[in-house]
Write a protein that holds these residues in place. Sequence first.
Motif, PDB file in Angstrom:
ATOM      1  N   ALA A  33      50.709  38.216  52.771  1.00  0.00           N
ATOM      2  CA  ALA A  33      49.696  37.444  52.045  1.00  0.00           C
ATOM      3  C   ALA A  33      48.651  38.366  51.429  1.00  0.00           C
ATOM      4  O   ALA A  33      48.084  38.061  50.372  1.00  0.00           O
ATOM      5  CB  ALA A  33      49.028  36.440  52.984  1.00  0.00           C
ATOM      6  N   GLU A  35      49.132  41.451  50.312  1.00  0.00           N
ATOM      7  CA  GLU A  35      49.715  42.364  49.323  1.00  0.00           C
ATOM      8  C   GLU A  35      49.144  42.203  47.906  1.00  0.00           C
ATOM      9  O   GLU A  35      48.765  43.198  47.280  1.00  0.00           O
ATOM     10  CB  GLU A  35      51.238  42.193  49.303  1.00  0.00           C
ATOM     11  N   PRO A  36      49.041  40.970  47.354  1.00  0.00           N
ATOM     12  CA  PRO A  36      48.557  40.857  45.976  1.00  0.00           C
ATOM     13  C   PRO A  36      47.109  41.315  45.787  1.00  0.00           C
ATOM     14  O   PRO A  36      46.718  41.674  44.682  1.00  0.00           O
ATOM     15  CB  PRO A  36      48.670  39.363  45.654  1.00  0.00           C
ATOM     16  N   VAL A  37      46.322  41.307  46.836  1.00  0.00           N
ATOM     17  CA  VAL A  37      44.930  41.728  46.715  1.00  0.00           C
ATOM     18  C   VAL A  37      44.777  43.203  47.099  1.00  0.00           C
ATOM     19  O   VAL A  37      44.025  43.932  46.462  1.00  0.00           O
ATOM     20  CB  VAL A  37      44.019  40.841  47.597  1.00  0.00           C
ATOM     21  N   GLN A  39      47.016  45.818  47.045  1.00  0.00           N
ATOM     22  CA  GLN A  39      47.604  46.836  46.175  1.00  0.00           C
ATOM     23  C   GLN A  39      46.724  47.201  44.982  1.00  0.00           C
ATOM     24  O   GLN A  39      46.520  48.391  44.721  1.00  0.00           O
ATOM     25  CB  GLN A  39      49.007  46.408  45.713  1.00  0.00           C
ATOM     26  N   PRO A  40      46.174  46.244  44.227  1.00  0.00           N
ATOM     27  CA  PRO A  40      45.304  46.649  43.110  1.00  0.00           C
ATOM     28  C   PRO A  40      44.060  47.413  43.583  1.00  0.00           C
ATOM     29  O   PRO A  40      43.597  48.326  42.896  1.00  0.00           O
ATOM     30  CB  PRO A  40      44.902  45.322  42.461  1.00  0.00           C
ATOM     31  N   THR A  52      49.936  48.395  52.808  1.00  0.00           N
ATOM     32  CA  THR A  52      49.177  47.172  53.038  1.00  0.00           C
ATOM     33  C   THR A  52      48.877  46.967  54.514  1.00  0.00           C
ATOM     34  O   THR A  52      47.760  46.575  54.867  1.00  0.00           O
ATOM     35  CB  THR A  52      49.944  45.962  52.461  1.00  0.00           C
ATOM     36  N   ALA A  93      42.853  36.938  49.505  1.00  0.00           N
ATOM     37  CA  ALA A  93      44.267  37.121  49.834  1.00  0.00           C
ATOM     38  C   ALA A  93      44.812  35.954  50.642  1.00  0.00           C
ATOM     39  O   ALA A  93      45.937  35.514  50.413  1.00  0.00           O
ATOM     40  CB  ALA A  93      44.456  38.415  50.620  1.00  0.00           C
ATOM     41  N   ARG A  96      44.420  31.303  48.816  1.00  0.00           N
ATOM     42  CA  ARG A  96      44.589  31.143  47.369  1.00  0.00           C
ATOM     43  C   ARG A  96      45.007  29.700  47.057  1.00  0.00           C
ATOM     44  O   ARG A  96      46.130  29.439  46.634  1.00  0.00           O
ATOM     45  CB  ARG A  96      45.606  32.155  46.869  1.00  0.00           C
ATOM     46  N   GLU A  99      46.880  28.457  43.904  1.00  0.00           N
ATOM     47  CA  GLU A  99      48.304  28.726  43.699  1.00  0.00           C
ATOM     48  C   GLU A  99      49.201  27.742  44.434  1.00  0.00           C
ATOM     49  O   GLU A  99      50.414  27.802  44.287  1.00  0.00           O
ATOM     50  CB  GLU A  99      48.628  30.153  44.152  1.00  0.00           C
TER      51      GLU A  99
END
Length: 177
Positions: A33, A35-37, A39-40, A52, A93, A96, A99
């Motif tokens: 969960a 990962e999308p926040v 990594q950037p 992560t 993260a 969300r 979504e």
Amino acid sequence: MSVLRVLGRPMLASMFLAGGLDSVRRPQDVAPAAEPVVQPVTERVDALPDRTEQAVRLSGAVQVAAGLMLATGRMPRPAALAIAATLVPTTLAGHRFWEEDDPEARSGQRIHFLKNLSMLGGLLIAADDTGAAPSLLWRGRHTARDVRRDARLVRRSLRAGAVPATVAARVRAKLPG
């Protein structure tokens, strides 16, 4: 120290102690969960770990350490700021809600998002709480004000003393010597 602070700080810290311990012990549970926040952020900040799971573990460790500091009243203002810094990516993260397709899941995630938002507000209040002691900014402003006031008093005293001295000098000048 106020009873409200003695009771409120540990209450506020409890959620972060429990959540932080979970993140330290089992980062793999929340890594997908996160990962999308994560990594950037890790791409832009070299000091953060690349993996992560390591970033989640680091965030958990910060929450545990700062949570203990907040709960015990040791440097509570920096501790509250440190927890707040970890709460923002955690919330983005983990909750969300925008979504989610399922209305029930969306509602649940929105509630958790708003709960975290309210905890962030509490942390910001705790970070601003000086514990009834004046902040450094307040002390600086008041010290400057006191210095200005003292300077005005000195000027007035000098003026007040100068007038009689001038009059006395004139009188002495007129007296036969």
